[in-house]
Design an enzyme around this catalytic site. Structure first.
Site, PDB file in Angstrom:
ATOM      1  N   TYR A  41       0.838  -1.197   0.000  1.00 19.41           N
ATOM      2  CA  TYR A  41       0.000   0.000   0.000  1.00 19.41           C
ATOM      3  C   TYR A  41       0.871   1.244   0.000  1.00 19.41           C
ATOM      4  O   TYR A  41       2.077   1.195   0.188  1.00 19.41           O
ATOM      5  CB  TYR A  41      -0.945   0.000   1.198  1.00 19.41           C
ATOM      6  N   ARG A  60       8.045   4.659  -4.363  1.00 19.19           N
ATOM      7  CA  ARG A  60       8.093   3.694  -3.264  1.00 19.19           C
ATOM      8  C   ARG A  60       7.062   2.588  -3.479  1.00 19.19           C
ATOM      9  O   ARG A  60       7.324   1.416  -3.185  1.00 19.19           O
ATOM     10  CB  ARG A  60       7.863   4.388  -1.918  1.00 19.19           C
ATOM     11  N   ARG A 108      -7.181 -20.529  -2.387  1.00 23.53           N
ATOM     12  CA  ARG A 108      -6.224 -20.386  -1.292  1.00 23.53           C
ATOM     13  C   ARG A 108      -5.081 -21.380  -1.416  1.00 23.53           C
ATOM     14  O   ARG A 108      -5.270 -22.591  -1.377  1.00 23.53           O
ATOM     15  CB  ARG A 108      -6.906 -20.556   0.068  1.00 23.53           C
ATOM     16  N   HIS A 110      -0.575 -21.024  -0.608  1.00 22.26           N
ATOM     17  CA  HIS A 110       0.508 -20.103  -0.279  1.00 22.26           C
ATOM     18  C   HIS A 110       1.315 -19.684  -1.501  1.00 22.26           C
ATOM     19  O   HIS A 110       1.798 -18.553  -1.588  1.00 22.26           O
ATOM     20  CB  HIS A 110       1.439 -20.735   0.764  1.00 22.26           C
ATOM     21  N   LYS A 155       6.404  -1.733   2.116  1.00 25.06           N
ATOM     22  CA  LYS A 155       5.189  -1.147   2.700  1.00 25.06           C
ATOM     23  C   LYS A 155       4.043  -2.148   2.498  1.00 25.06           C
ATOM     24  O   LYS A 155       3.138  -1.960   1.680  1.00 25.06           O
ATOM     25  CB  LYS A 155       4.882   0.214   2.074  1.00 25.06           C
ATOM     26  N   GLU A 187      12.283   2.182  14.316  1.00 31.01           N
ATOM     27  CA  GLU A 187      11.319   3.232  13.971  1.00 31.01           C
ATOM     28  C   GLU A 187      10.190   3.152  14.974  1.00 31.01           C
ATOM     29  O   GLU A 187      10.341   2.542  16.032  1.00 31.01           O
ATOM     30  CB  GLU A 187      10.825   3.029  12.526  1.00 31.01           C
TER      31      GLU A 187
END
Length: 291
Positions: A41, A60, A108, A110, A155, A187
């Protein structure tokens, strides 16, 4: 009868090529973002309907997509056109544009599915300005061990570690949780962290243990413009606790001073000269770098 908090939301969003009311937007329960948190995101600030440092945010986003092996569904110019259209369709002059791209809908498993198109979702929400009184006084923070995965530079929407860290500060009536790993500052749960000692600004090294916020590059520029010395280096927990000033930066916090850490005053217990100068420079950058 259950209450749907989204039912009263009048904002418009974007999903897979269609602009629509957010309250009506639906995504398959088999989307890998829902099943696995398999996506990334970005959040882009908007001031006066002008996008702030869009190129950096979209770059980014592209890096995050590349890091997890999702093909970027749009070029930078196309992303920017969608962002501007979404801004125009929503009311506030100051907004945040949230972009989320998942690997898509699939059975579903992996392993990465083949031949699946990414899910692209975008929404706008009003910019959550920090109240002036809180900004003038500085905020409270706590510390906690950094227990997140070691690819924090991506992110990712898989934010459970950050969520748990942020909840610790909520339960302590604090603004942020500052994270420590192996004796070093990384952070905060949703912010980059900076400290000041003897008039010098310092930030942790840029590496995979932390997300390099867009404000990292911006503050580096601003320090050069206003004559503040800045260095990127390992920062120990001891040095953090002895700092003259501690600053938080993020898209919504901008530059925010920390007044207390784990209940103890940071420096004079109020915003210091470096934070004040950088916040003022940030406001000027918003005027000149938004488009």
């Amino acid at each position: 009868m259950s209450f749907n908090p989204m039912s009263t939301d009048q904002s418009e969003c974007y999903l897979n090529g269609v602009f629509q009311p957010l309250a009506q937007c639906q995504v398959s329960v088999l989307d890998r973002g829902f099943i696995f948190g398999d996506g990334v995101y970005e959040v882009i600030p908007v001031y006066g309907r002008r996008v702030f440092r869009a190129d950096d945010h979209l770059a980014r986003l592209a890096r995050s997509l590349d890091a997890v092996g999702i093909k970027n569904p749009s070029q930078a110019n196309d992303w920017l056109a969608l962002v501007r259209e979404l801004i125009a369709r929503n009311a506030p002059d100051d907004q945040c544009i949230y972009i989320q791209v998942t690997r898509g809908v699939a059975k579903r498993d992996h392993a990465f599915p083949q031949g699946v198109e990414p899910t692209v979702f975008m929404m706008s929400f009003p910019f959550p300005h920090v109240p002036e009184q809180k900004r003038a006084q500085g905020v409270a923070c706590i510390t906690a061990p950094d227990l997140r995965w070691r690819n924090a530079h991506i992110k990712s929407i898989s934010l459970l570690g950050n969520v748990l860290a942020r909840q610790l500060s909520v339960e302590s009536d604090a603004t942020e949780t500052v994270l420590i790993r192996e004796g070093l500052l990384t952070e905060a749960s949703a912010s980059n962290v900076w400290l000041v000692r003897n008039g010098r600004l310092a930030a942790p090294l840029r590496d995979h243990d932390k997300l390099e916020g867009i404000r990292v590059g911006l503050l580096q520029e601003l320090c050069g413009e206003i004559g503040i010395k800045l260095e990127f280096r390992p920062i120990s927990e001891w040095e953090l606790r002895c700092a003259d000033e501690i600053l938080l930066t993020s898209a919504t916090k901008e530059v925010l001073s920390v007044a207390t850490l784990d209940g103890k005053a940071v420096g004079q217990g109020k915003p210091g000269p470096v934070a004040t100068a950088l916040y003022s420079a940030y406001q000027e950058a918003k005027k000149s770098q938004s488009h």
